[in-house]
Design a protein around this motif. Structure first.
Motif, PDB file in Angstrom:
ATOM      1  N   ASP A  27     -37.969  18.747  -7.259  1.00  0.00           N
ATOM      2  CA  ASP A  27     -38.405  20.107  -6.972  1.00  0.00           C
ATOM      3  C   ASP A  27     -39.525  20.141  -5.937  1.00  0.00           C
ATOM      4  O   ASP A  27     -39.968  21.212  -5.526  1.00  0.00           O
ATOM      5  CB  ASP A  27     -38.845  20.820  -8.249  1.00  0.00           C
ATOM      6  CG  ASP A  27     -39.978  20.103  -8.968  1.00  0.00           C
ATOM      7  OD1 ASP A  27     -40.286  18.960  -8.600  1.00  0.00           O
ATOM      8  OD2 ASP A  27     -40.550  20.697  -9.906  1.00  0.00           O
ATOM      9  N   GLN A  28     -40.008  18.963  -5.513  1.00  0.00           N
ATOM     10  CA  GLN A  28     -41.018  18.917  -4.468  1.00  0.00           C
ATOM     11  C   GLN A  28     -40.419  19.156  -3.088  1.00  0.00           C
ATOM     12  O   GLN A  28     -41.139  19.458  -2.138  1.00  0.00           O
ATOM     13  CB  GLN A  28     -41.729  17.567  -4.454  1.00  0.00           C
ATOM     14  CG  GLN A  28     -40.844  16.407  -3.987  1.00  0.00           C
ATOM     15  CD  GLN A  28     -41.550  15.074  -3.998  1.00  0.00           C
ATOM     16  OE1 GLN A  28     -42.376  14.802  -3.154  1.00  0.00           O
ATOM     17  NE2 GLN A  28     -41.228  14.262  -4.994  1.00  0.00           N
ATOM     18  N   PHE A  29     -39.087  19.027  -2.957  1.00  0.00           N
ATOM     19  CA  PHE A  29     -38.456  19.200  -1.660  1.00  0.00           C
ATOM     20  C   PHE A  29     -38.368  20.692  -1.322  1.00  0.00           C
ATOM     21  O   PHE A  29     -38.041  21.511  -2.180  1.00  0.00           O
ATOM     22  CB  PHE A  29     -37.052  18.598  -1.643  1.00  0.00           C
ATOM     23  CG  PHE A  29     -37.002  17.147  -2.008  1.00  0.00           C
ATOM     24  CD1 PHE A  29     -38.013  16.282  -1.603  1.00  0.00           C
ATOM     25  CD2 PHE A  29     -35.956  16.636  -2.768  1.00  0.00           C
ATOM     26  CE1 PHE A  29     -37.982  14.940  -1.942  1.00  0.00           C
ATOM     27  CE2 PHE A  29     -35.911  15.295  -3.114  1.00  0.00           C
ATOM     28  CZ  PHE A  29     -36.931  14.441  -2.703  1.00  0.00           C
ATOM     29  N   PRO A  30     -38.641  21.066  -0.076  1.00  0.00           N
ATOM     30  CA  PRO A  30     -38.526  22.478   0.315  1.00  0.00           C
ATOM     31  C   PRO A  30     -37.111  22.988   0.104  1.00  0.00           C
ATOM     32  O   PRO A  30     -36.138  22.230   0.166  1.00  0.00           O
ATOM     33  CB  PRO A  30     -38.888  22.460   1.799  1.00  0.00           C
ATOM     34  CG  PRO A  30     -39.647  21.195   2.014  1.00  0.00           C
ATOM     35  CD  PRO A  30     -39.081  20.215   1.041  1.00  0.00           C
ATOM     36  N   ALA A  31     -37.002  24.284  -0.117  1.00  0.00           N
ATOM     37  CA  ALA A  31     -35.682  24.892  -0.299  1.00  0.00           C
ATOM     38  C   ALA A  31     -34.835  24.718   0.959  1.00  0.00           C
ATOM     39  O   ALA A  31     -35.349  24.704   2.081  1.00  0.00           O
ATOM     40  CB  ALA A  31     -35.840  26.374  -0.629  1.00  0.00           C
ATOM     41  N   ALA A  32     -33.541  24.549   0.744  1.00  0.00           N
ATOM     42  CA  ALA A  32     -32.609  24.413   1.868  1.00  0.00           C
ATOM     43  C   ALA A  32     -31.280  25.026   1.461  1.00  0.00           C
ATOM     44  O   ALA A  32     -30.921  25.045   0.282  1.00  0.00           O
ATOM     45  CB  ALA A  32     -32.419  22.948   2.250  1.00  0.00           C
ATOM     46  N   ASP A  33     -30.565  25.551   2.437  1.00  0.00           N
ATOM     47  CA  ASP A  33     -29.233  26.103   2.202  1.00  0.00           C
ATOM     48  C   ASP A  33     -28.260  24.929   2.174  1.00  0.00           C
ATOM     49  O   ASP A  33     -27.918  24.365   3.224  1.00  0.00           O
ATOM     50  CB  ASP A  33     -28.891  27.092   3.319  1.00  0.00           C
ATOM     51  CG  ASP A  33     -27.566  27.814   3.074  1.00  0.00           C
ATOM     52  OD1 ASP A  33     -26.628  27.177   2.555  1.00  0.00           O
ATOM     53  OD2 ASP A  33     -27.475  28.998   3.421  1.00  0.00           O
ATOM     54  N   VAL A  34     -27.818  24.557   0.987  1.00  0.00           N
ATOM     55  CA  VAL A  34     -26.975  23.369   0.834  1.00  0.00           C
ATOM     56  C   VAL A  34     -25.681  23.504   1.633  1.00  0.00           C
ATOM     57  O   VAL A  34     -25.249  22.548   2.308  1.00  0.00           O
ATOM     58  CB  VAL A  34     -26.686  23.117  -0.658  1.00  0.00           C
ATOM     59  CG1 VAL A  34     -25.633  22.011  -0.819  1.00  0.00           C
ATOM     60  CG2 VAL A  34     -27.966  22.724  -1.386  1.00  0.00           C
ATOM     61  N   ALA A  35     -25.061  24.675   1.580  1.00  0.00           N
ATOM     62  CA  ALA A  35     -23.806  24.865   2.325  1.00  0.00           C
ATOM     63  C   ALA A  35     -24.045  24.689   3.825  1.00  0.00           C
ATOM     64  O   ALA A  35     -23.220  24.096   4.530  1.00  0.00           O
ATOM     65  CB  ALA A  35     -23.237  26.254   2.034  1.00  0.00           C
ATOM     66  N   GLU A  36     -25.186  25.167   4.291  1.00  0.00           N
ATOM     67  CA  GLU A  36     -25.521  25.038   5.699  1.00  0.00           C
ATOM     68  C   GLU A  36     -25.714  23.575   6.075  1.00  0.00           C
ATOM     69  O   GLU A  36     -25.210  23.105   7.099  1.00  0.00           O
ATOM     70  CB  GLU A  36     -26.808  25.834   5.971  1.00  0.00           C
ATOM     71  CG  GLU A  36     -27.004  26.291   7.385  1.00  0.00           C
ATOM     72  CD  GLU A  36     -28.150  27.278   7.482  1.00  0.00           C
ATOM     73  OE1 GLU A  36     -27.885  28.458   7.781  1.00  0.00           O
ATOM     74  OE2 GLU A  36     -29.308  26.874   7.252  1.00  0.00           O
ATOM     75  N   ALA A  66     -28.578  18.910  -5.395  1.00  0.00           N
ATOM     76  CA  ALA A  66     -27.362  19.697  -5.616  1.00  0.00           C
ATOM     77  C   ALA A  66     -26.307  18.883  -6.365  1.00  0.00           C
ATOM     78  O   ALA A  66     -25.620  19.405  -7.253  1.00  0.00           O
ATOM     79  CB  ALA A  66     -26.808  20.188  -4.277  1.00  0.00           C
ATOM     80  N   TYR A  67     -26.181  17.599  -6.009  1.00  0.00           N
ATOM     81  CA  TYR A  67     -25.223  16.738  -6.708  1.00  0.00           C
ATOM     82  C   TYR A  67     -25.592  16.604  -8.183  1.00  0.00           C
ATOM     83  O   TYR A  67     -24.720  16.698  -9.061  1.00  0.00           O
ATOM     84  CB  TYR A  67     -25.197  15.355  -6.054  1.00  0.00           C
ATOM     85  CG  TYR A  67     -24.519  14.307  -6.900  1.00  0.00           C
ATOM     86  CD1 TYR A  67     -23.133  14.325  -7.089  1.00  0.00           C
ATOM     87  CD2 TYR A  67     -25.267  13.315  -7.540  1.00  0.00           C
ATOM     88  CE1 TYR A  67     -22.507  13.377  -7.887  1.00  0.00           C
ATOM     89  CE2 TYR A  67     -24.654  12.361  -8.329  1.00  0.00           C
ATOM     90  CZ  TYR A  67     -23.277  12.400  -8.513  1.00  0.00           C
ATOM     91  OH  TYR A  67     -22.672  11.450  -9.306  1.00  0.00           O
TER      92      TYR A  67
END
Length: 505
Positions: A17-26, A74-75
């Motif tokens: 949860d330390q990783f910045p948010a990202a659009d996984v599909a993108e 996500a995995y």
């Protein structure tokens, strides 16, 4: 060389949860977006020297691989094997394409902060992917992180290096690396954060960042099995008071130093006095806690500029009735542009500037006196940043939300500079007064001497890479300049202001 790294495994501490948010599909489509810039297409085979926006923050973020770390998350959440496969492919491409010291490798690849932010991603990936290539890269990252010549003690980068070294050390079964990381992060925190909770990097936004990262550090220490240092936890707690005082009534941090004007704080509870002087060079005051219409002000003094600070000594910001009035040029970006450099100069702040003498960067400013009454506070500050003593007296009165300032020099003259919130526009101009407004809201600006007063506009940074035009008022040159700010219409009788200094007729 790294045979032990390939054959020894320990616990994978993955605080994903330390990783910045990202659009996984993108990201799965080969696109990434960093630093508030539009998405960029990396494609399937990544060119690690690419920099489509010529932006330092974008280039750093590419090499941290934290965007690929979100694929691992996500995995783990969905079981989508394609996400893990793409994360593993990105990591392998990075490792093969960026040998340390290799010809043509981007300078960001092995920059100390990129290493610190990338290593935890590789640790998270190693929970699911175990290859000699990945293990060797983890060991190489650990060697860099443990190197004292590359360590930034007392800096937010150093904290990120410590977190990374701890999780790499645990993953590779190297207790010495883990223990070194814990020792360093404790000593570094006490160097970076003083007993009052002020971060010496001179920007409230970085106090917030370090608070968050110390939270990650404490969790990592606990998961590693090492004792959690009480001194480390105490410094994190101390930061909360500093951040709370630096938070304006609208919930945004005071834009001091490299603090974007739109940065929101989490609202740490604070039940102490509403006015506090921090020895490291800050005065923060407000009418009351937990009141969105509270007045709020800041004043800068203390040690000379360092790290993420600006040349803002004697500078004042001011909010009244829950709205910003006086702001500063603020933080625009880390780009090496004339404008970004200008935002760090005295002229980008609400300060008195002598008309003669040469500015000496890094000059310290003294707080000579502070009188902290419940309804009124006054302060006296001075320095010799221009080779002559410039003195500023500040009066804040809460009943009528008055801010008054007296600037003076013993020899020569000065001009005082004032930058207003971009929402305010000039609605009336008189000989000794300027009335600014935003809808039905009015703010009266009074100044003596009025001769030579100039009303213009300045470009203000309202967020990262975004600017707006804002009203700036510059006084005429004089040995002494008096300024008063009153939310509301101009008073008919200036004597009714009851200032500690007589307002000349």
């Amino acid at each position: 060389m790294f045979w032990r790294a390939r054959t020894t495994t320990g616990r994978a501490i993955c605080l994903s949860d330390q990783f910045p948010a990202a659009d996984v599909a993108e990201v799965m489509r080969g696109q990434v977006r960093f630093a508030g810039l539009p998405p960029a297409d990396l494609g399937t085979e990544i060119d690690w020297t690419t920099d489509p926006y010529g932006n330092r923050s974008w280039a750093l973020n590419l090499h941290t691989l934290r965007w690929a770390g979100r694929l691992v998350t996500a995995y783990e959440r969905t079981g989508e094997r394609a996400c893990l496969d793409r994360a593993a492919d990105v990591a392998e491409q990075w490792i093969r394409g960026n040998p340390r010291g290799g010809h043509g490798v981007s300078s960001w690849a092995w920059a100390e902060h990129a290493v610190a932010l990338r290593a935890p991603v590789l640790v998270c990936l190693s929970e699911h992917v175990r290859t000699p290539l990945l293990w060797e890269s983890l060991a190489a990252h650990g060697e860099v992180l443990a190197d004292p010549a590359l360590y930034r003690a007392g800096h937010n980068h150093g904290l990120d290096q410590d977190i990374a070294l701890l999780v790499v050390g645990c993953r590779l079964g190297r207790a010495k690396w883990r223990d070194l990381a814990v020792r360093r992060m404790t000593a570094s925190a006490e160097l970076a954060v003083d007993a009052q909770g002020v971060l010496h990097e001179q920007a409230p936004r970085y106090g917030l960042y370090v608070h968050r990262r110390l939270g990650v550090a404490l969790r990592a220490v606990a998961e590693s099995g090492a004792p959690v240092p009480a001194r480390l936890a105490a410094r994190r707690t101390a930061l909360e008071g500093y951040i709370a005082h630096a938070t304006q009534p609208d919930g945004r941090l005071t834009p001091i130093g490299d603090s974007p004007a739109d940065t929101r704080a989490p609202g740490f509870p604070c039940d102490g006095p509403p006015v506090r002087v921090f020895d490291a060079g800050y005065v923060f005051g407000r009418t009351a806690w937990d009141d969105p219409r509270s007045a709020h002000y800041s004043i800068r003094f203390g040690p000379g500029r360092r790290l993420h600070g600006h040349e803002d000594h004697l500078g004042v910001t001011y909010c009244a009735q829950g709205r910003r009035i006086l702001t500063e040029a603020g933080f625009h970006s880390y780009e090496r542009t004339e404008y970004a450099a200008w935002t760090r100069t005295p002229q980008a702040h609400n300060v008195p500037v002598p008309t003669s003498g040469t500015f000496r960067p890094g000059t310290a400013t003294q707080l000579l006196n502070a009188d902290l009454g419940p309804d009124q506070q006054s302060f006296e500050l001075a320095d010799d940043a221009y080779g002559v003593t410039r003195t500023r007296h500040v009066l804040v009165r809460h009943g009528d939300d008055l801010l008054a300032v007296r600037d003076s020099v013993p020899l020569g003259t000065l001009r005082s500079l004032w930058h207003f919130d971009p929402a305010l526009r000039v609605v009336e101009r008189r000989a000794d007064a300027v009335v600014l407004g935003d809808g039905d809201r009015r703010v009266t600006f009074l100044q003596w001497p009025s001769a030579g007063m100039e009303v213009g506009t300045t470009t203000i940074a309202t967020s990262y890479l975004h600017t707006e035009q804002a009203v700036t008022i510059t006084s005429g040159a004089a040995p002494t300049v008096l300024t008063a700010l009153i939310p509301g219409p101009t008073p008919s009788d200036l004597a009714s202001l009851h200032l500690p200094w007589p307002w000349p007729a």
